[in-house]
Design an enzyme around this catalytic site. Structure first.
Site, PDB file in Angstrom:
ATOM      1  CB  CYS A   1       5.418 -30.953 -26.084  1.00  0.00           C
ATOM      2  SG  CYS A   1       6.835 -31.425 -27.080  1.00  0.00           S
TER       3      CYS A   1
ATOM      4  CB  CYS B   1       1.363 -41.362 -23.392  1.00  0.00           C
ATOM      5  SG  CYS B   1       1.232 -42.960 -24.066  1.00  0.00           S
TER       6      CYS B   1
ATOM      7  CD  GLU C   1       6.035 -40.788 -12.287  1.00  0.00           C
ATOM      8  OE1 GLU C   1       5.446 -40.823 -11.204  1.00  0.00           O
ATOM      9  OE2 GLU C   1       5.525 -40.319 -13.318  1.00  0.00           O
TER      10      GLU C   1
ATOM     11  CB  CYS D   1      11.361 -32.883 -21.204  1.00  0.00           C
ATOM     12  SG  CYS D   1      11.695 -32.810 -22.983  1.00  0.00           S
TER      13      CYS D   1
ATOM     14  CB  CYS E   1       7.139 -46.808 -20.713  1.00  0.00           C
ATOM     15  SG  CYS E   1       7.190 -45.109 -21.283  1.00  0.00           S
TER      16      CYS E   1
ATOM     17  CB  CYS F   1       4.274 -33.175 -22.661  1.00  0.00           C
ATOM     18  SG  CYS F   1       5.383 -34.309 -21.798  1.00  0.00           S
TER      19      CYS F   1
HETATM   20  N1  SAH Z   1      10.363 -36.874 -25.675  1.00  0.00           N
HETATM   21  C1  SAH Z   1       9.997 -37.965 -26.487  1.00  0.00           C
HETATM   22  C2  SAH Z   1       9.614 -39.215 -25.737  1.00  0.00           C
HETATM   23  C3  SAH Z   1       8.769 -39.055 -24.490  1.00  0.00           C
HETATM   24  S1  SAH Z   1       7.099 -38.621 -24.700  1.00  0.00           S
HETATM   25  C4  SAH Z   1       8.884 -37.558 -27.441  1.00  0.00           C
HETATM   26  O1  SAH Z   1       8.319 -36.494 -27.263  1.00  0.00           O
HETATM   27  O2  SAH Z   1       8.643 -38.301 -28.379  1.00  0.00           O
HETATM   28  C5  SAH Z   1       6.314 -40.080 -25.363  1.00  0.00           C
HETATM   29  C6  SAH Z   1       5.066 -39.799 -26.169  1.00  0.00           C
HETATM   30  O3  SAH Z   1       3.970 -39.350 -25.344  1.00  0.00           O
HETATM   31  C7  SAH Z   1       5.270 -38.709 -27.203  1.00  0.00           C
HETATM   32  O4  SAH Z   1       4.696 -39.066 -28.437  1.00  0.00           O
HETATM   33  C8  SAH Z   1       4.526 -37.555 -26.584  1.00  0.00           C
HETATM   34  O5  SAH Z   1       4.188 -36.597 -27.536  1.00  0.00           O
HETATM   35  C9  SAH Z   1       3.347 -38.245 -25.972  1.00  0.00           C
HETATM   36  N2  SAH Z   1       2.632 -37.418 -24.990  1.00  0.00           N
HETATM   37  C10 SAH Z   1       3.146 -36.428 -24.222  1.00  0.00           C
HETATM   38  N3  SAH Z   1       2.177 -35.898 -23.447  1.00  0.00           N
HETATM   39  C11 SAH Z   1       1.035 -36.585 -23.704  1.00  0.00           C
HETATM   40  C12 SAH Z   1      -0.296 -36.528 -23.169  1.00  0.00           C
HETATM   41  N4  SAH Z   1      -0.624 -35.676 -22.213  1.00  0.00           N
HETATM   42  N5  SAH Z   1      -1.208 -37.380 -23.674  1.00  0.00           N
HETATM   43  C13 SAH Z   1      -0.850 -38.290 -24.615  1.00  0.00           C
HETATM   44  N6  SAH Z   1       0.372 -38.400 -25.134  1.00  0.00           N
HETATM   45  C14 SAH Z   1       1.324 -37.551 -24.683  1.00  0.00           C
HETATM   46 FE1  SF4 Z   2       9.700 -33.518 -23.819  1.00  0.00          FE
HETATM   47 FE2  SF4 Z   2       7.184 -34.193 -23.302  1.00  0.00          FE
HETATM   48 FE3  SF4 Z   2       7.784 -32.925 -25.576  1.00  0.00          FE
HETATM   49 FE4  SF4 Z   2       8.554 -35.484 -25.238  1.00  0.00          FE
HETATM   50  S1  SF4 Z   2       6.439 -34.727 -25.345  1.00  0.00           S
HETATM   51  S2  SF4 Z   2       9.779 -33.782 -26.045  1.00  0.00           S
HETATM   52  S3  SF4 Z   2       8.980 -35.483 -23.022  1.00  0.00           S
HETATM   53  S4  SF4 Z   2       8.006 -32.092 -23.507  1.00  0.00           S
END
Ligand code: SAH
Ligand code: SF4
Length: 368
Positions: free
Chosen positions: A115, A338, A91, A111, A104, A118
């Site tokens: 996390c 995000c 996406e 990934c 974006c 996410c």
């Molecule tokens: N992998 C990279 C970039 C992609 S995620 C990273 O983790 O930085 C982009 C941003 O969205 C990151 O700061 C991530 O922590 C945040 N993010 C992920 N899941 C989210 C959610 N459910 N709500 C808000 N922010 C989120």
């Molecule tokens: Fe991967 Fe999502 Fe963690 Fe970014 S926030 S490193 S996309 S698992």
């Protein structure tokens, strides 16, 4: 198979045209046709010598992934689902704001870092995107958007904050960044291209060396015990090492600060004590904070902090002398916020199924 010219940055394209017996400056012509004018057909490249156009048509092409879905939210946030292969779709999101437009971009199908909050992480990981697949997102969005009213061009900023961890795919990401900055391609300034990382320390050093664009670091917790839970890669690169890497990055960076992203999770990382501890960390690095109210997705086990809590948290950081912004939730209704990008990824890590069984916390849907 024909070479896909979207895969090449300037140096790569120069090598490619040289392999066809042409002068390197031909690469410049091709860059302009492909990226600035959006040409895919060599026959339309009228200032390129006819014989060379014929030669290119035989051995090269500009190959784009098909758009599987194209949705627009009420706030004009737009999301594309691109089918990068039979098993994977990724996406890309465009966020229009007054005076600027941010794209974006995704860097991986899924990934591996998992996390806790996410949606992409929950999908598991399938593969890295190629330079061409990263660039195609910009190419397609640029064409689709055309010129917007009041803006010279639709996309003024690019953030690698879509699906995936860009610093685990630097071999493909760096040439893509170079094309974003190249005056014969997209011509964006280094300050307008941001890479977001969960904190892959050695790769931060490599990015500083190879293409120091603006850097955002997903901090999300002020201490290792909590960050280990939320951002599991912290067990490998704990906060102290991460802060040292941020300071090294700033020695090379075009911006004089790191943006710390901080997802606001109700009752988890959003208390007064967390804010106090963050002030201690922030004192070590020139930085700004970007608070991101948590965006729920199906199966997520967290709740978004209340707007009052987010405001109080921001105010506490500001009183401590920090610059703080709070990200607006965009793209409601099309799951474009995000952390909501999931695409359609063939999960080689088989994580999704395992996770569904592991989640015991009640699922709470929070309205924006
Ligand atoms: N992998 C990279 C970039 C992609 S995620 C990273 O983790 O930085 C982009 C941003 O969205 C990151 O700061 C991530 O922590 C945040 N993010 C992920 N899941 C989210 C959610 N459910 N709500 C808000 N922010 C989120
Ligand atoms: Fe991967 Fe999502 Fe963690 Fe970014 S926030 S490193 S996309 S698992």
């Amino acid at each position: 198979m024909k070479a896909n010219l979207l895969e090449f940055d300037r140096a790569g394209l120069e090598r490619f045209v040289a392999s066809l017996g042409e002068k390197p400056w031909r690469a410049r012509q091709l860059l302009r046709w492909i990226h600035q004018r959006g040409a895919t057909d060599f026959a339309s490249m009228t200032d390129v010598a006819k014989a060379f156009r014929g030669r290119l048509a035989e051995c090269a092409e500009v190959r784009l992934p098909p758009v599987a879905r194209d949705s627009v939210a009420a706030d004009e946030t737009r999301k594309w689902l691109l089918q990068v292969d039979a098993a994977n779709a990724i996406e890309t999101v465009f966020i229009p704001e007054t005076g600027r437009g941010t794209l974006c971009v995704s860097s991986q199908a899924g990934c591996v870092l998992d996390c806790a909050f996410c949606s992409t992480g929950k999908q598991g990981f399938n593969r890295n995107l190629s330079t061409g697949e990263i660039l195609a997102q910009l190419w397609i969005a640029n064409r689709a958007l055309g010129r917007r009213q009041g803006a010279d061009r639709p996309i003024t900023n690019v953030v690698l904050m879509g699906m995936g961890e860009p610093l685990l795919n630097l071999d493909a990401v760096v040439p893509a960044l170079r094309l974003m900055l190249d005056d014969d391609a997209y011509g964006l300034s280094r300050r307008r291209v941001t890479v977001s990382t969960s904190g892959i320390v050695p790769a931060m050093d490599r990015l500083a060396e190879e293409c120091p664009v603006a850097l955002a670091v997903s901090l999300h917790a002020p201490d290792d015990a909590l960050r280990d839970q939320l951002v599991p890669v912290n067990r490998k690169y704990p906060i102290r090492e991460l802060m040292a890497a941020c300071r090294r990055y700033l020695e090379r960076a075009p911006r004089d600060f790191i943006t710390f992203e901080y997802v606001m999770l109700d009752g988890v990382n959003d208390g007064d004590a967390h804010a106090r501890a963050l002030l201690g960390i922030a004192a070590q690095v020139r930085c700004k904070f970007n608070l991101i109210p948590f965006n729920p997705f199906p199966g997520s086990a967290f709740r978004r902090s209340s707007p009052e809590r987010v405001r109080a948290f921001a105010a506490q950081l500001q009183r401590g002398g920090l610059t703080v912004t709070t990200r607006k939730t965009r793209g409601d209704g099309i799951d474009a916020a995000c952390g909501q990008l999931a695409g359609d990824v063939a999960d080689r890590t088989r994580r999704s199924a395992a996770r569904v069984h592991a989640v015991r916390v009640p699922i709470v849907e929070v309205n924006a």
